[in-house]
Design an enzyme around this catalytic site. Structure first.
Site, PDB file in Angstrom:
ATOM      1  N   GLY A 183       1.837   3.373  -3.937  1.00 15.63           N
ATOM      2  CA  GLY A 183       2.102   4.805  -4.104  1.00 15.63           C
ATOM      3  C   GLY A 183       3.368   5.223  -3.372  1.00 15.63           C
ATOM      4  CE  LYS A 239      -0.540  -2.100   0.399  1.00 17.07           C
ATOM      5  NZ  LYS A 239      -0.371  -0.714   0.887  1.00 17.07           N
ATOM      6  CD  GLU A 250       3.010  -1.310   1.096  1.00 16.76           C
ATOM      7  OE1 GLU A 250       3.058  -0.289   1.788  1.00 16.76           O
ATOM      8  OE2 GLU A 250       2.530  -1.326  -0.051  1.00 16.76           O
ATOM      9  CB  THR A 286      -3.113   5.578   6.430  1.00 19.65           C
ATOM     10  OG1 THR A 286      -3.417   6.356   5.270  1.00 19.65           O
ATOM     11  CG2 THR A 286      -4.387   5.340   7.222  1.00 19.65           C
TER      12      THR A 286
HETATM   13  C1  5RP Z   1       2.842   2.334   0.068  1.00 23.46           C
HETATM   14  C2  5RP Z   1       1.385   2.074  -0.006  1.00 23.46           C
HETATM   15  C3  5RP Z   1       0.495   2.897   0.861  1.00 23.46           C
HETATM   16  O1  5RP Z   1      -0.298   2.049   1.619  1.00 23.46           O
HETATM   17  C4  5RP Z   1      -0.388   3.753   0.001  1.00 23.46           C
HETATM   18  O2  5RP Z   1       0.427   4.511  -0.887  1.00 23.46           O
HETATM   19  C5  5RP Z   1      -1.260   4.683   0.838  1.00 23.46           C
HETATM   20  O3  5RP Z   1      -0.480   5.656   1.422  1.00 23.46           O
HETATM   21  P1  5RP Z   1      -1.044   6.780   2.368  1.00 23.46           P
HETATM   22  O4  5RP Z   1      -1.516   6.108   3.616  1.00 23.46           O
HETATM   23  O5  5RP Z   1       0.118   7.711   2.589  1.00 23.46           O
HETATM   24  O6  5RP Z   1      -2.184   7.467   1.660  1.00 23.46           O
HETATM   25  O7  5RP Z   1       0.908   1.239  -0.719  1.00 23.46           O
HETATM   26  O8  5RP Z   1       3.554   1.564  -0.858  1.00 23.46           O
END
Ligand code: 5RP
Length: 220
Positions: free
Chosen positions: A97, A95, A104, A32
């Site tokens: 992933g 958060k 972050e 995103t």
């Molecule tokens: C990375 C994160 C991302 O914001 C979360 O995984 C969402 O990812 P995406 O926008 O690819 O769905 O926390 O550490």
């Protein structure tokens, strides 16, 4: 009908309304955020620079010719924009992933306003169906896993993943996080935990949620 990428693109585009000329912007990580960087590249807003939350984002910023600034010299950031794996309407998030949760969390903490951009599949009443990432120093992995079991979770080592900070990730399954602030506090107390990917104590100030019927903005 929009696919997930289309929704992420719309959420990212909608976040531009919070970006001001000459700003120093904190930028998260993920697909995103990739759409956000594309939108920034193609819009007319000129940033002083951006503070990045990961190597992946730093590379994308370089490709977009957006200057990267060091948080140590940037001071308090007016705005941080990032995605999430799950969110509640109250602004609590899971958060990590993408394994970038520690930087972050620092950027979210160092920012006056946190705008979170998601597609509508990620908006939930109760967090926990997405396994909760916990960044751990490598020698504490087994110890922290036992403590997380005692808290009711099922930790799984994200084998082969080393974070930008040289640590490992445990993904905690089988959680129903009805008290996200309490659970975040409890995991923070475990020796060896660097960061828990629960952003409840400092959650999002604005949630931009993109669906098929448009983009809605929640201000928890
Ligand atoms: C990375 C994160 C991302 O914001 C979360 O995984 C969402 O990812 P995406 O926008 O690819 O769905 O926390 O550490």
């Amino acid at each position: 009908m929009f696919d997930t990428t289309g929704k992420k693109r719309r959420a990212a585009q909608a976040a531009l309304q919070y970006v001001e000329e000459g700003m120093v912007l904190g930028i998260g990580t993920g697909s995103t955020v990739h759409e956000l960087i594309e939108a920034l590249k193609n819009c007319k807003i000129h940033l002083e620079g951006a503070v990045s939350s990961s190597r992946q984002t730093s590379e994308a910023l370089r490709a977009a010719r957006i200057p990267e600034l060091d948080l140590n010299f940037a001071g308090e950031l007016p705005l941080y924009i990032d995605g999430a794996d799950q969110a509640t309407a109250q602004g609590a998030l899971i958060k990590g992933g993408g394994a970038a949760l520690t930087r972050e969390k620092v950027l979210a903490a160092a920012s006056t306003r946190f705008v979170c951009i998601i597609d509508d599949s990620k908006l939930v009443d109760v967090l926990g169906a997405f396994p909760l990432p916990v960044e751990v120093i490598p020698m504490a992995r087994s110890y922290v896993a036992r403590r997380l079991l005692a808290l009711g979770g099922q930790p799984v080592w994200r084998d082969g993943v080393v974070t930008d900070n040289g640590n490992v990730i445990l993904d905690v399954h089988n959680l129903t996080l009805s008290d996200p602030v309490g659970f975040e506090t409890a995991v923070n107390q475990i020796a060896g935990v660097v960061t828990v990917g629960l952003f409840a104590r400092r959650g999002a100030d604005v949630l931009i949620v993109a669906g098929n019927d448009g983009v809605k903005t929640l201000t928890p």
